[in-house]
Design a protein around this motif. Structure first.
Motif, PDB file in Angstrom:
ATOM      1  N   LYS A 186       3.772  45.677  28.896  1.00  0.00           N
ATOM      2  CA  LYS A 186       3.459  46.425  27.539  1.00  0.00           C
ATOM      3  C   LYS A 186       3.406  47.858  27.257  1.00  0.00           C
ATOM      4  N   ALA A 187       2.510  48.468  28.579  1.00  0.00           N
ATOM      5  CA  ALA A 187       2.662  49.796  28.787  1.00  0.00           C
ATOM      6  C   ALA A 187       3.853  50.570  28.836  1.00  0.00           C
ATOM      7  N   ARG A 188       4.880  50.010  29.565  1.00  0.00           N
ATOM      8  CA  ARG A 188       6.102  50.360  29.588  1.00  0.00           C
ATOM      9  C   ARG A 188       6.772  50.694  28.100  1.00  0.00           C
ATOM     10  N   LYS A 189       6.617  49.499  27.402  1.00  0.00           N
ATOM     11  CA  LYS A 189       7.293  49.623  26.131  1.00  0.00           C
ATOM     12  C   LYS A 189       6.562  50.663  25.230  1.00  0.00           C
ATOM     13  N   ARG A 190       5.364  50.830  25.453  1.00  0.00           N
ATOM     14  CA  ARG A 190       4.756  51.751  24.720  1.00  0.00           C
ATOM     15  C   ARG A 190       5.195  53.232  25.040  1.00  0.00           C
ATOM     16  N   LEU A 191       5.136  53.292  26.502  1.00  0.00           N
ATOM     17  CA  LEU A 191       5.712  54.696  27.034  1.00  0.00           C
ATOM     18  C   LEU A 191       7.185  54.844  26.293  1.00  0.00           C
TER      19      LEU A 191
END
Ligand SMILES: O=C([O-])CC(=O)C(=O)O
Ligand SMILES: [Mg+2]
Length: 233
Positions: A186-191
């Protein structure tokens, strides 16, 4: 809890997941998790520009006593983060450059503590990052029992041994081991999404338009007027 324990073995999450969480950083992972998981901002970074992540080795210590920190060092492995709490509030300087030197020799990447640290100049000079509630020269003893690798509460946040502790200039975040891979995805999607937004902001696009905030303000009954209304004068 029945007594005091030194738990030798903890389950450590995948090293690639840990590295990914460090790179994503505290604010992004915290957002990706649904805005949970933060350790209180009273636990402050005591240096600038350090970022770390690693499985938590936890200490529940008697206040004013660093015996159990020494006991914990032996259970630490390369890449771990030491999380030190006290069984009642204390700002005593129970950790300094000697303990940091000992932790570094075992490959520990940093310290998070609900209590105090000292030798801060030396810690900064040696580049051992600490996030601590206090800086205090107050000395401590080695006398009282406590526990290593039991669940602890640090800065109001439950941290279990092996949870991924992520820390940088924004503060400290604890990611439960079981949800760490999902948090990273999810963090990578956000980035990636933020990359697109950054480009638009650089081009001068307003958040008001990008996020549809004009409609929101309208729905919330916020009025645009040319001059300050009477009732504010
Ligand atoms: O030894 C202590 O009590 C804490 C300290 O100052 C150090 O680790 O250098
Ligand atoms: Mg010292």
């Amino acid at each position: 809890m029945a007594g005091h324990y030194v738990v030798r073995n903890i389950t450590r999450p995948d090293a690639d997941v840990v590295a990914g969480l460090r790179e994503a950083g505290v604010a992004t992972v915290h957002e990706a998790m649904g805005r949970v998981g933060l350790v209180s901002p009273e636990v402050v970074p005591r240096q600038n520009g350090s970022a770390m992540a690693g499985p938590a080795v936890t200490v529940a210590s008697h206040p004013g006593d660093n015996l159990m920190i020494h006991a914990a060092v032996e259970t630490c492995r390369e890449g771990d983060v030491l999380v030190v709490t006290t069984t009642s509030p204390s700002t005593d300087g129970m950790f300094g450059e000697l303990l940091a030197t000992s932790l570094r020799a075992r490959g520990v990447v940093g310290l998070v503590t609900d209590a105090g640290v000292r030798d801060i100049a030396e810690l900064r000079a040696m580049g051992f990052p600490v996030w601590a509630r206090a800086i205090s020269a107050q000395g401590t003893v080695k006398a009282s029992p406590g526990s290593v690798n039991v669940p602890v509460v640090c800065g109001g946040r439950l941290i279990r041994p092996g949870d991924v502790v992520v820390a940088d200039d924004d503060g400290v975040l604890a990611v439960p081991a079981a949800t760490a891979p999902d948090a990273l995805a999810k963090a990578r999607k956000r980035l990636a999404a933020e990359e697109g937004k950054r480009k638009q902001f650089q081009e001068g696009v307003l958040g008001m338009d990008m996020y549809g905030l004009r409609e929101l303000l309208d729905r919330l009954g916020v009025e645009y007027v040319d001059d300050l209304p009477e009732d504010f004068r």
